[in-house]
Write an enzyme that holds these catalytic residues in place. Structure first.
Site, PDB file in Angstrom:
ATOM      1  N   ASP A  32       0.844  -1.195   0.000  1.00  0.00           N
ATOM      2  CA  ASP A  32       0.000   0.000   0.000  1.00  0.00           C
ATOM      3  C   ASP A  32       0.879   1.244   0.000  1.00  0.00           C
ATOM      4  O   ASP A  32       1.725   1.399   0.882  1.00  0.00           O
ATOM      5  CB  ASP A  32      -0.888  -0.039   1.257  1.00  0.00           C
ATOM      6  CG  ASP A  32      -1.821   1.152   1.355  1.00  0.00           C
ATOM      7  OD1 ASP A  32      -2.092   1.790   0.323  1.00  0.00           O
ATOM      8  OD2 ASP A  32      -2.303   1.418   2.485  1.00  0.00           O
ATOM      9  N   ASP A  40      -2.144  -1.049  -3.553  1.00  0.00           N
ATOM     10  CA  ASP A  40      -2.393  -0.288  -4.782  1.00  0.00           C
ATOM     11  C   ASP A  40      -1.220  -0.436  -5.754  1.00  0.00           C
ATOM     12  O   ASP A  40      -0.197  -1.059  -5.427  1.00  0.00           O
ATOM     13  CB  ASP A  40      -2.673   1.192  -4.454  1.00  0.00           C
ATOM     14  CG  ASP A  40      -1.659   1.767  -3.485  1.00  0.00           C
ATOM     15  OD1 ASP A  40      -0.472   1.454  -3.627  1.00  0.00           O
ATOM     16  OD2 ASP A  40      -2.070   2.524  -2.562  1.00  0.00           O
ATOM     17  N   ASP A 109      -5.918  -9.555 -15.524  1.00  0.00           N
ATOM     18  CA  ASP A 109      -7.010 -10.501 -15.359  1.00  0.00           C
ATOM     19  C   ASP A 109      -8.141 -10.029 -16.259  1.00  0.00           C
ATOM     20  O   ASP A 109      -8.584  -8.879 -16.149  1.00  0.00           O
ATOM     21  CB  ASP A 109      -7.461 -10.473 -13.883  1.00  0.00           C
ATOM     22  CG  ASP A 109      -7.943 -11.811 -13.389  1.00  0.00           C
ATOM     23  OD1 ASP A 109      -8.785 -12.399 -14.071  1.00  0.00           O
ATOM     24  OD2 ASP A 109      -7.481 -12.249 -12.320  1.00  0.00           O
ATOM     25  N   ASP A 206     -10.562 -15.189 -16.508  1.00  0.00           N
ATOM     26  CA  ASP A 206     -11.391 -15.633 -15.393  1.00  0.00           C
ATOM     27  C   ASP A 206     -12.458 -16.612 -15.893  1.00  0.00           C
ATOM     28  O   ASP A 206     -13.070 -16.386 -16.945  1.00  0.00           O
ATOM     29  CB  ASP A 206     -12.074 -14.395 -14.791  1.00  0.00           C
ATOM     30  CG  ASP A 206     -12.726 -14.670 -13.459  1.00  0.00           C
ATOM     31  OD1 ASP A 206     -12.007 -15.037 -12.519  1.00  0.00           O
ATOM     32  OD2 ASP A 206     -13.951 -14.507 -13.362  1.00  0.00           O
ATOM     33  N   GLU A 261      -8.464 -19.708 -16.610  1.00  0.00           N
ATOM     34  CA  GLU A 261      -8.901 -20.415 -15.413  1.00  0.00           C
ATOM     35  C   GLU A 261     -10.034 -21.348 -15.827  1.00  0.00           C
ATOM     36  O   GLU A 261     -11.165 -20.913 -16.024  1.00  0.00           O
ATOM     37  CB  GLU A 261      -9.406 -19.430 -14.345  1.00  0.00           C
ATOM     38  CG  GLU A 261      -9.827 -20.149 -13.076  1.00  0.00           C
ATOM     39  CD  GLU A 261     -10.831 -19.383 -12.225  1.00  0.00           C
ATOM     40  OE1 GLU A 261     -10.989 -19.704 -11.060  1.00  0.00           O
ATOM     41  OE2 GLU A 261     -11.490 -18.452 -12.757  1.00  0.00           O
ATOM     42  N   HIS A 323      -5.756 -17.000  -4.828  1.00  0.00           N
ATOM     43  CA  HIS A 323      -6.575 -16.124  -3.992  1.00  0.00           C
ATOM     44  C   HIS A 323      -7.961 -16.703  -3.695  1.00  0.00           C
ATOM     45  O   HIS A 323      -8.768 -16.038  -3.054  1.00  0.00           O
ATOM     46  CB  HIS A 323      -6.730 -14.768  -4.693  1.00  0.00           C
ATOM     47  CG  HIS A 323      -7.535 -14.897  -5.956  1.00  0.00           C
ATOM     48  ND1 HIS A 323      -7.107 -15.624  -7.041  1.00  0.00           N
ATOM     49  CD2 HIS A 323      -8.756 -14.425  -6.298  1.00  0.00           C
ATOM     50  CE1 HIS A 323      -8.023 -15.583  -7.989  1.00  0.00           C
ATOM     51  NE2 HIS A 323      -9.042 -14.859  -7.563  1.00  0.00           N
ATOM     52  N   ASP A 324      -8.243 -17.898  -4.199  1.00  0.00           N
ATOM     53  CA  ASP A 324      -9.565 -18.490  -3.982  1.00  0.00           C
ATOM     54  C   ASP A 324      -9.521 -19.697  -3.053  1.00  0.00           C
ATOM     55  O   ASP A 324     -10.575 -20.283  -2.760  1.00  0.00           O
ATOM     56  CB  ASP A 324     -10.151 -18.978  -5.320  1.00  0.00           C
ATOM     57  CG  ASP A 324     -10.553 -17.828  -6.232  1.00  0.00           C
ATOM     58  OD1 ASP A 324     -10.927 -16.761  -5.720  1.00  0.00           O
ATOM     59  OD2 ASP A 324     -10.484 -18.015  -7.466  1.00  0.00           O
TER      60      ASP A 324
HETATM   61  C1  GLC Z   1     -12.796 -16.721 -10.478  1.00  0.00           C
HETATM   62  C2  GLC Z   1     -11.962 -15.849  -9.567  1.00  0.00           C
HETATM   63  C3  GLC Z   1     -12.717 -15.622  -8.290  1.00  0.00           C
HETATM   64  C4  GLC Z   1     -14.017 -14.921  -8.616  1.00  0.00           C
HETATM   65  C5  GLC Z   1     -14.809 -15.673  -9.666  1.00  0.00           C
HETATM   66  C6  GLC Z   1     -15.880 -14.807 -10.263  1.00  0.00           C
HETATM   67  O1  GLC Z   1     -12.978 -17.981  -9.971  1.00  0.00           O
HETATM   68  O2  GLC Z   1     -10.704 -16.441  -9.370  1.00  0.00           O
HETATM   69  O3  GLC Z   1     -11.982 -14.885  -7.360  1.00  0.00           O
HETATM   70  O4  GLC Z   1     -14.801 -14.794  -7.464  1.00  0.00           O
HETATM   71  O5  GLC Z   1     -14.013 -16.095 -10.753  1.00  0.00           O
HETATM   72  O6  GLC Z   1     -15.316 -13.815 -11.058  1.00  0.00           O
END
Ligand code: GLC
Length: 518
Positions: A32, A40, A109, A206, A261, A323-324
């Site tokens: 940050d 940021d 992303d 995504d 993904e 991150h998920d």
């Molecule tokens: C993907 C992302 C996740 C998000 C989802 C909806 O799985 O990695 O963080 O909540 O898509 O966009």
């Protein structure tokens, strides 16, 4: 806007992304600069040397676009602007220039499946049934049984004003776009051009398997059983969407890359998303992300990749944390020796490894209480801010951080670990350096060696270049015979390095062996 491209090519024969290690930046929690407690772009820019010194080849930034943040930026209200919480377009231009100057590529992303409900397109779409953008989203008179992810219940939300339901595979604040409408395709292609023209090196896509929906809207037994559709949606039309994105990206110079993904926990399904070399350059393959610290499970994951992706000439990716999901150290019972041994495995398999910020520090998930909870999907633990300095607030300043720090932040912070050459951070740095210097590790063949049920052992070879990796999952030392004479190029605990291989691997230790040169 285009900044000069990184020149650090690894092999003239292979595209850069096959030899690179990609580092996922979760910008809200990286660093940050303005003291508002949320990371940021200026904060990231100021810490780029951490990443260059670590030795990664590319960064993937989770979304930095304008967003009401119902899903931490995966709900986008303007794809062509930066959210003020992260900075401005000038900040991203500056970041691209400074990253490229250090030989780091930058992937953004791209979120094609849904926008925010605050996106002007959706505001128009929901204004009236005859609005020109009505068909940009998916409206129906009756819902079916499809379920949304993130604990959001039905995938359909009733719109009182126009008396129809709209589809959302995630939160109600994330309406799904209708990719069968050519105007949507064109509008989203323009988004990609906007960023490619600015000099980004590619995109992480995504939920790349979600844009195509079953046109018959048939009920699905897995949804009836409570599973969200996004966990298994696998429709031919998503492939058409991806082919369109690939054609566009390939029309740009500089080996721009698409990594998707595909959040279907099946390697056999994942391989389909490479198409005939005309869809994704790379796809995530998540079975290892769910796997416990168990050689039988991990061996099965690796064999599946070798057996299913290699014949299709589909270049694999390897991911242990993101991150998920729970961080892998947490998944492995909090054990640092296991997390360090796993790093050796991750960075010596055939394919492109993706690191998630903080795994190079050996972080565990933060403890989240009902008071500190932010994410409706329950994923806050792995999203905790990175500790940079030993003293609280660990290199952050101003307002309290948006999530609490992970356990042990003082000892695990970056400054402490750069100062200790036995640290997890230095282990990652040394692994990355080893990989950069080894054709066998970057693109060599992979072959399993005979091993006991508690040891994972494999050989990587590229021409005359060769190495062997041994991972001992047991809580005791084991003898592992490897024919020939070997020396220990790297040990996950640093013990025995630069000496001859003794034929024994310590408890929860991983070794990289190189042949003794006569
Ligand atoms: C993907 C992302 C996740 C998000 C989802 C909806 O799985 O990695 O963080 O909540 O898509 O966009």
């Amino acid at each position: 806007m285009q900044t000069s491209r990184p020149s650090r090519e690894l092999s003239p024969a292979a595209p850069w992304w096959r030899g690179a290690v990609v580092y996922q930046v979760y910008p809200r929690s990286f660093a940050d600069a303005n003291g508002d407690g949320v990371g940021d772009l200026a904060g990231l820019r100021a810490r780029l040397d951490h990443l260059a010194r670590l030795g990664v080849g590319a960064l993937w930034l989770s979304p930095i676009y304008r967003s009401p943040m119902a899903d931490a930026g995966y709900d986008i209200s303007d794809y062509c602007d930066v959210d003020p919480v992260f900075g401005s377009l000038a900040d991203i231009d500056g970041l691209l220039a400074e990253a490229h100057a250090r030989g780091l590529r930058v992937l953004l992303d791209f979120v094609p499946n849904h926008t925010s409900d605050q996106h002007p397109w959706f505001i128009e779409s929901r204004a009236s049934r005859d609005n020109p953008k009505r068909d940009w989203y998916i409206w129906r008179d009756e819902p079916n049984d499809w379920r949304a992810a993130l604990n959001a219940g039905s995938a359909w939300t009733w719109d009182e004003h126009t008396q129809q339901y709209y589809l959302h595979l995630f939160l109600p604040q994330q309406p799904d776009l209708n990719w069968r409408n050519p105007e949507v395709v064109e509008a989203m292609h323009s988004v990609l051009r906007f960023w490619l023209d600015r000099g980004v090196d590619g995109f992480r896509i995504d939920v790349a398997h979600c844009t195509g929906k079953d046109p018959s809207f048939a009920n699905h037994p897995r949804c009836l059983a409570g599973e969200p559709l996004a966990d298994f949606n696998d429709q031919p039309y998503s492939h058409e969407v991806l082919r369109g994105l690939r054609r566009l990206v390939d029309s740009y110079p500089g080996e721009r890359v698409l990594v998707g993904e595909v959040n279907i926990r099946s390697t056999a399904s994942v391989v389909q998303y490479y198409g005939a070399g005309d869809e994704l350059h790379m796809s995530f393959n998540f079975p290892p992300l769910d796997a416990p610290w168990d050689p039988v499970v991990l061996r099965t994951c690796i064999r599946e990749v070798e057996e299913q992706l290699m014949p299709a000439q589909a270049w694999p990716t390897w991911v242990l944390s993101n991150h998920d999901n729970e961080r892998h150290r947490t998944r492995y019972g909090g054990s640092l020796p296991r997390a360090r041994a796993a790093a050796v495995m991750l960075l010596t398999l055939r394919g492109t490894p993706f690191l998630y910020q903080g795994e190079e520090l050996g972080l565990e998930d933060a403890v989240i209480t009902p008071e500190t909870r932010v994410d409706p999907g329950g994923r806050d633990g792995c999203r905790a801010p990175l500790p940079w300095e030993p003293e609280f607030p660990h290199g952050w300043r101003g307002k309290p951080t948006w999530l609490p720090f992970p356990p042990g932040a003082a000892g695990l912070c970056a400054a402490a670990q750069w100062a200790d050459d036995q640290s997890t951070l230095h282990l990652y740095r040394r692994l990355l350096a080893l990989r950069r210097g080894s054709d066998a590790l970057r693109w060599g063949d992979w072959a399993e060696l005979d091993s006991s049920p508690t040891v994972l052992a494999y050989r990587r070879t590229h021409g005359a270049d060769e190495c062997v990796v041994l991972v001992n999952f047991a809580d005791h030392e084991q003898a592992v015979a490897v024919p020939g004479r070997w020396h220990v190029a790297l040990a996950s605990d640093g013990v025995g390095e630069a000496a001859g291989y003794t034929g024994r691997v310590a408890a929860e230790q991983a070794l990289v062996l190189e042949p003794v040169k006569e």
